[in-house]
Design a protein around this motif. Structure first.
Motif, mmCIF file in Angstrom:
data_model
loop_
_atom_site.group_PDB
_atom_site.id
_atom_site.type_symbol
_atom_site.label_atom_id
_atom_site.label_comp_id
_atom_site.label_asym_id
_atom_site.label_seq_id
_atom_site.Cartn_x
_atom_site.Cartn_y
_atom_site.Cartn_z
ATOM 1 N N GLN A 12 0.868 -1.170 0.000
ATOM 2 C CA GLN A 12 0.000 0.000 0.000
ATOM 3 C C GLN A 12 0.905 1.220 0.000
ATOM 4 N N ILE A 13 0.434 2.287 -0.565
ATOM 5 C CA ILE A 13 1.160 3.549 -0.474
ATOM 6 C C ILE A 13 0.266 4.486 0.319
ATOM 7 N N VAL A 14 0.711 4.840 1.535
ATOM 8 C CA VAL A 14 -0.108 5.645 2.435
ATOM 9 C C VAL A 14 0.760 6.682 3.141
ATOM 10 N N ALA A 15 0.109 7.697 3.673
ATOM 11 C CA ALA A 15 0.790 8.659 4.531
ATOM 12 C C ALA A 15 0.712 8.132 5.957
ATOM 13 N N VAL A 16 1.839 7.993 6.609
ATOM 14 C CA VAL A 16 1.880 7.537 7.995
ATOM 15 C C VAL A 16 2.045 8.765 8.869
ATOM 16 N N THR A 17 1.096 8.965 9.776
ATOM 17 C CA THR A 17 1.144 10.141 10.640
ATOM 18 C C THR A 17 1.661 9.771 12.030
ATOM 19 N N ASP A 18 2.075 10.771 12.752
ATOM 20 C CA ASP A 18 2.428 10.614 14.155
ATOM 21 C C ASP A 18 1.177 10.935 14.947
ATOM 22 N N PRO A 19 0.558 9.924 15.597
ATOM 23 C CA PRO A 19 -0.707 10.168 16.302
ATOM 24 C C PRO A 19 -0.640 11.329 17.297
ATOM 25 N N LEU A 20 0.490 11.505 17.963
ATOM 26 C CA LEU A 20 0.605 12.579 18.951
ATOM 27 C C LEU A 20 0.518 13.954 18.303
ATOM 28 N N ARG A 21 0.931 14.047 17.051
ATOM 29 C CA ARG A 21 0.926 15.352 16.374
ATOM 30 C C ARG A 21 -0.380 15.650 15.651
ATOM 31 N N VAL A 22 -1.293 14.673 15.629
ATOM 32 C CA VAL A 22 -2.581 14.904 14.965
ATOM 33 C C VAL A 22 -3.752 14.775 15.935
ATOM 34 N N GLY A 23 -3.478 14.963 17.233
ATOM 35 C CA GLY A 23 -4.554 15.065 18.195
ATOM 36 C C GLY A 23 -4.846 13.842 19.041
ATOM 37 N N PHE A 24 -4.087 12.780 18.882
ATOM 38 C CA PHE A 24 -4.290 11.591 19.719
ATOM 39 C C PHE A 24 -3.193 11.570 20.774
ATOM 40 N N ARG A 25 -3.599 11.631 22.035
ATOM 41 C CA ARG A 25 -2.637 11.726 23.134
ATOM 42 C C ARG A 25 -2.350 10.388 23.802
ATOM 43 N N ARG A 26 -3.056 9.331 23.400
ATOM 44 C CA ARG A 26 -2.860 8.049 24.068
ATOM 45 C C ARG A 26 -2.843 6.931 23.026
ATOM 46 N N GLU A 27 -1.787 6.132 23.083
ATOM 47 C CA GLU A 27 -1.694 4.927 22.258
ATOM 48 C C GLU A 27 -1.587 3.736 23.200
ATOM 49 N N ALA A 28 -2.164 2.611 22.784
ATOM 50 C CA ALA A 28 -2.113 1.431 23.644
ATOM 51 C C ALA A 28 -2.227 0.169 22.809
#
Length: 162
Positions: A64-80
């Motif tokens: 796949q060709i996709v844009a991978v974002t940094d969740p912290l920089r796009v409004g998501f403060r918690r990853e689990a």
């Protein structure tokens, strides 16, 4: 032509992966915006031939060709990561979990958990709601264990093609 597989469906290496296609994949992993002309010069084919090969790889579900974002920089403060133990058909539960928009990774496993789910949440309250109201609300879910990410040290998509 083979039917297109969803990104999560893997199968053994296909004859589609000759040395040229592997080189194309590796170049796109370095820069997903690389031009067909640039890749063509690198692999010794015409631009049209590279375009066709890329399309075949996409259609076959090899990449796949996709844009991978940094969740912290796009409004998501918690990853689990959430380990899930289920009763019944694990595939049904995995399919249900994969439908949640906050879930970006679902894998069936052998071991302590039946399923591992990676998700992103806006904050702790959102994470609690996902676990309590979405994941644990599924009737086949027996138990969950949540692993909250404190810091992402490494994330890569550049393992290449073998």
């Amino acid at each position: 032509m083979q039917p297109r597989r969803s990104p999560g469906q893997r199968q053994a290496a296909e004859p589609l992966l000759d040395d040229i296609n592997k080189a194309i994949i590796e170049q796109l992993q370095q820069d997903g915006r690389r031009s067909y002309a640039s890749m063509a010069a690198s692999v010794g084919l015409s631009e049209a031939a590279v375009r066709q090969r890329v399309q075949r790889l996409l259609d076959a579900g090899v990449m796949q060709i996709v844009a991978v974002t940094d969740p912290l920089r796009v409004g998501f403060r918690r990853e689990a990561m959430v380990g899930v133990r289920v009763s019944g058909d694990t595939r049904e539960v995995a399919d249900a979990l994969a439908q949640l928009p906050e879930v970006d990774y679902v894998v069936l496993t052998a071991g302590t958990f039946d399923i591992l789910v990676e998700l992103v949440a806006e904050d702790d309250e959102h994470l609690l709601s996902l676990i309590n109201d979405q994941i644990r609300a599924l009737p086949q879910v027996r138990e969950t264990e949540t692993f909250v990410y404190l810091r992402l040290v490494k994330q890569t998509y550049s393992w290449g093609a073998r």
